[in-house]
Write a protein that holds these residues in place. Structure first.
Motif, mmCIF file in Angstrom:
data_model
loop_
_atom_site.group_PDB
_atom_site.id
_atom_site.type_symbol
_atom_site.label_atom_id
_atom_site.label_comp_id
_atom_site.label_asym_id
_atom_site.label_seq_id
_atom_site.Cartn_x
_atom_site.Cartn_y
_atom_site.Cartn_z
ATOM 1 N N ASP A 80 -18.562 -8.919 43.889
ATOM 2 C CA ASP A 80 -17.643 -9.850 44.562
ATOM 3 C C ASP A 80 -17.255 -10.914 43.538
ATOM 4 O OD1 ASP A 80 -16.228 -11.546 46.186
ATOM 5 O OD2 ASP A 80 -17.906 -12.033 47.526
ATOM 6 N N ILE A 81 -16.155 -10.651 42.825
ATOM 7 C CA ILE A 81 -15.712 -11.569 41.773
ATOM 8 C C ILE A 81 -14.769 -12.609 42.368
ATOM 9 C CG2 ILE A 81 -14.414 -11.766 39.619
ATOM 10 C CD1 ILE A 81 -15.504 -9.009 38.860
ATOM 11 N N VAL A 82 -15.167 -13.866 42.261
ATOM 12 C CA VAL A 82 -14.396 -14.974 42.822
ATOM 13 C C VAL A 82 -13.330 -15.439 41.831
ATOM 14 C CG1 VAL A 82 -14.577 -17.333 43.733
ATOM 15 C CG2 VAL A 82 -16.402 -15.670 44.185
ATOM 16 N N TYR A 83 -13.646 -15.360 40.521
ATOM 17 C CA TYR A 83 -12.708 -15.810 39.484
ATOM 18 C C TYR A 83 -13.064 -15.106 38.176
ATOM 19 C CZ TYR A 83 -10.447 -18.853 36.031
ATOM 20 O OH TYR A 83 -9.687 -19.323 34.990
ATOM 21 N N GLU A 84 -12.007 -14.806 37.386
ATOM 22 C CA GLU A 84 -12.251 -14.231 36.074
ATOM 23 C C GLU A 84 -11.073 -14.507 35.150
ATOM 24 O OE1 GLU A 84 -13.537 -10.026 33.886
ATOM 25 O OE2 GLU A 84 -12.929 -10.006 35.993
ATOM 26 N N ASP A 85 -11.377 -14.824 33.887
ATOM 27 C CA ASP A 85 -10.365 -14.911 32.841
ATOM 28 C C ASP A 85 -10.997 -14.386 31.544
ATOM 29 O OD1 ASP A 85 -11.893 -17.005 31.759
ATOM 30 O OD2 ASP A 85 -10.655 -18.567 32.650
ATOM 31 N N ASP A 86 -10.452 -14.714 30.420
ATOM 32 C CA ASP A 86 -10.966 -14.183 29.152
ATOM 33 C C ASP A 86 -12.298 -14.796 28.725
ATOM 34 O OD1 ASP A 86 -8.782 -12.544 28.929
ATOM 35 O OD2 ASP A 86 -7.647 -13.918 27.627
ATOM 36 N N ASP A 87 -12.701 -15.885 29.390
ATOM 37 C CA ASP A 87 -13.895 -16.613 28.956
ATOM 38 C C ASP A 87 -15.041 -16.597 29.965
ATOM 39 O OD1 ASP A 87 -12.867 -17.956 26.375
ATOM 40 O OD2 ASP A 87 -11.319 -18.446 27.847
ATOM 41 N N VAL A 88 -14.701 -16.636 31.242
ATOM 42 C CA VAL A 88 -15.751 -16.749 32.260
ATOM 43 C C VAL A 88 -15.487 -15.821 33.449
ATOM 44 C CG1 VAL A 88 -16.342 -19.147 31.700
ATOM 45 C CG2 VAL A 88 -14.591 -18.675 33.415
ATOM 46 N N ILE A 89 -16.562 -15.508 34.119
ATOM 47 C CA ILE A 89 -16.513 -14.815 35.411
ATOM 48 C C ILE A 89 -17.335 -15.646 36.382
ATOM 49 C CG2 ILE A 89 -17.063 -12.714 36.703
ATOM 50 C CD1 ILE A 89 -17.082 -11.182 34.068
ATOM 51 N N VAL A 90 -16.827 -15.814 37.590
ATOM 52 C CA VAL A 90 -17.609 -16.431 38.661
ATOM 53 C C VAL A 90 -17.817 -15.354 39.718
ATOM 54 C CG1 VAL A 90 -17.711 -18.212 40.440
ATOM 55 C CG2 VAL A 90 -16.705 -18.739 38.212
#
Length: 302
Positions: A80-90
């Motif tokens: 269950d990925i709430v947020y993701e970009d090139d640097d972090v995943i929440v």
């Protein structure tokens, strides 16, 4: 590979765990205690307590079972990925999932799932927890931040060390409160009587938890906790210390409690500055269904 040792005692009146750790290299007293508990250490072919004082002429047999290697194989486990970009995943970790491989949980962890999802995870010094900068317990649900590169790891770890993160937890706890807010400032370290548990101890590390009472029910309360520090089992230990253990907690609370599989503790809010842009990011997720259903049941009984 299983290892076996036989020790012929020539000394006297030395504790069993101390004697073995001093005579077998790479076996700490903590590991020796575990082996004794698992009946892998016998004195004169009999099991003895950790505190047994060895005597000259004793024969100690030690069996060290082979440790299953940690498995960093990618596994197709839903995330269950709430947020993701090139640097972090929440990620919103479910209750029942271990964060990273360990001797007791070599696979099927969050790390195994992350490795299937992406090849870009920051290396860890230990090797077995790529991307992981902080943890929540197996049976605690909620938000975790994951670093995808070394710059992100360094930034997120620094924020944790400087206590600039936002970390709020929801907990259903035993008992009712006479106050609306509180602060628990009590040092935490290993429990001297049980090394698998933590405890408030005089020589422990500084630990501070703030809490706010949100609702009170018959014999239970819903509270929100804010972490100022991040010690192992901090909220669970602190709340048990003040007489309000987390409901369902198998280590620090009563065994017969609310129906569920583990403690009713949920990492609801997570905030941090983006490691590259510096922008403040804040995320919030609802607790799992069993948490919500239990709250509704407590409200009906109120």
């Amino acid at each position: 590979m299983t290892e076996k040792y036989t020790l012929k005692v020539t000394d006297s009146d030395i504790r069993l765990d101390k004697y073995i750790s001093e005579h077998i290299e790479n076996l700490s007293r903590t590991r020796v205690k575990e082996l004794i508990k698992e009946k892998n250490i016998l004195v004169n072919k009999k099991q003895e307590k950790v505190s047994y004082k060895v005597q000259a002429g004793d024969e100690i047999s030690v069996t060290v079972p082979a440790v299953k290697p940690l498995d960093l194989t990618p596994e197709n486990i839903p995330l269950d990925i709430v947020y993701e970009d090139d640097d972090v995943i929440v990620v919103n970790k479910p209750q029942g999932m271990v964060v990273h491989p360990s001797a007791g949980h070599p696979d099927h962890t969050l790390v195994n799932a992350l490795l299937y999802h992406t090849r870009n995870l920051a290396a860890s010094p230990e090797g077995f927890r790529p991307g992981i900068v902080h943890r929540i317990d197996k049976d605690t649900s909620g938000l975790l931040m994951i670093a995808k590169n070394s710059q992100a790891r360094e930034s997120l770890e620094k924020q944790l060390a400087n206590k600039t993160n936002e970390r709020y937890y929801l907990a259903i706890v035993h008992g009712n409160f006479g106050e609306e807010n509180g602060k628990i400032d009590a040092p935490i370290g290993r429990n001297p009587n049980d090394r698998k548990k933590m405890a408030v101890v005089e020589n422990g590390k500084n630990a501070v938890t703030h809490f706010k009472v949100l609702e009170q029910f018959k014999n239970y309360s819903l509270i929100k906790c804010k972490l100022e520090t991040g010690r192992t089992h901090q909220i669970r230990v602190h709340l048990s210390y003040i007489g309000h253990p987390v409901a369902g907690d198998p280590l620090y609370g009563p065994k017969k409690t609310l129906k569920g599989s583990g403690q009713f503790l949920h990492a609801e809010v997570l905030g941090f500055k983006h490691p590259k842009t510096g922008k403040q990011l804040t995320f919030e997720v609802k607790p799992p269904k069993i948490f919500e259903d239990t709250l509704n049941e407590l409200r009906r009984e109120k």
